[in-house]
Write an enzyme that holds these catalytic residues in place. Structure first.
Site, PDB file in Angstrom:
ATOM      1  CG  ASP A   1     -28.938 -37.604  40.631  1.00  0.00           C
ATOM      2  OD1 ASP A   1     -29.406 -37.549  39.347  1.00  0.00           O
ATOM      3  OD2 ASP A   1     -27.791 -37.207  40.532  1.00  0.00           O
TER       4      ASP A   1
ATOM      5  NE  ARG B   1     -31.862 -38.752  35.343  1.00  0.00           N
ATOM      6  CZ  ARG B   1     -31.010 -37.975  35.963  1.00  0.00           C
ATOM      7  NH1 ARG B   1     -30.526 -38.482  37.171  1.00  0.00           N
ATOM      8  NH2 ARG B   1     -31.023 -36.894  35.689  1.00  0.00           N
TER       9      ARG B   1
END
Length: 305
Positions: A132, A182
């Protein structure tokens, strides 16, 4: 008013005293709408039920404010436990993690040791791991570590945020690594010196980076609850004959579940970001900051109970 609420919840998300209280009192005050329990066993049940609805998953063991080696190692152990559960239960799930919880702010040696332990276990269990992205101050360091790990492992990706000015050049910079990325709008409070202050500019940049990354031929996870971005992506892949195997949509657990199932029925890979763990408070506050509609959603749930 929307910006005031956003700033308020982001401010609360960084409060260490409230984080400690939240750990003591468990998943109350509506957090269970967005968090799949406190243990991997509880998370496995949620993942299995989502898989049965045709939804893929990425699971995240939540952690904030890790500032010592012992805690970072424990966080890595939780990630390894989750990967082994995914493998053992044969779930359609990946893993997401924050490198600050692996020791990013403590030492490079510690974070790399924990990341290699996790990625070795993930490789053995055929599980993909996404790093992330966190706030701007950690962006370059995250990308540098990702580049290093990508030369050693195939099963690792990361996240880029559309609200940062730098993201377009980051996509170009990473192109040679053929990364699985992402792409998100971004959920941290950043200064206008580094991030677009206006939503319309963030949306336009989001579209631009989706197109860039897809046309570079790389796997793209479009993480959004915004129908305009979803429709843009659908039209883009149709226009350029990009196969459904080169991209997916991602949404957060507990937000727009009907839309998630609809996209899966339409034949798209739809991956749900499923967090679990006792350290849920910061994550929960950022979800409330992102969409004022989430506040109403939670309040409704609280009064129903």
């Amino acid at each position: 008013m929307e910006q005031v609420m956003r700033d308020f919840f982001l401010f609360l998300s960084k409060n260490k005293t409230l984080t400690k209280l939240a750990k003591q009192y468990g998943l109350r005050f509506g957090a269970s709408s967005f968090v799949a329990g406190e243990t991997i066993g509880q998370a496995v049940e949620v993942i299995r039920s989502l898989n049965q609805k045709g939804l893929a998953v990425t699971v995240d063991y939540l952690g904030e404010f890790v500032d010592n080696e012992k805690e970072a190692n424990e966080m890595a152990n939780h990630c390894i436990e989750a990967i082994e559960a995914i493998g053992r239960e044969q779930l359609n799930s990946q893993l997401s993690l924050k490198m600050t919880s692996m020791g990013l702010d403590i030492s490079d040696e510690l974070v790399m040791r924990n990341m290699r332990r996790i990625l070795d276990t993930a490789k053995a269990n055929d599980v993909f791991v996404t790093i992330d992205m966190e706030d701007y101050s950690r962006c370059q360091k995250t990308i540098d570590i990702f580049k290093q790990l990508k030369t050693e492992y195939d099963n690792v990706g990361t996240v880029l945020q559309a609200y940062l000015y730098r993201t377009e050049s980051d996509i170009e910079d990473l192109k040679e690594y053929h990364p699985n990325l992402r792409l998100v709008k971004g959920a941290y409070k950043e200064s206008e010196e580094v991030a677009f202050p206006e939503k319309k500019d963030v949306d336009e940049n989001f579209k631009k980076i989706i197109k860039m990354h897809l046309l570079n031929g790389n796997y793209t996870a479009v993480a959004t609850h915004d129908d305009a971005i979803i429709e843009y992506t659908k039209q883009l892949v149709k226009e350029y004959n990009i196969p459904n195997t080169q991209f997916e949509f991602q949404m957060l657990y507990g937000i727009r579940p009907e839309r998630q199932e609809q996209l899966a029925r339409e034949g798209y890979t739809m991956r749900v970001y499923v967090p679990y763990g006792t350290d849920w408070y910061g994550y929960f506050m950022r979800r409330l900051a992102e969409r004022p509609a989430n506040v109403a959603f939670v309040l409704k749930g609280m009064f129903r109970k």
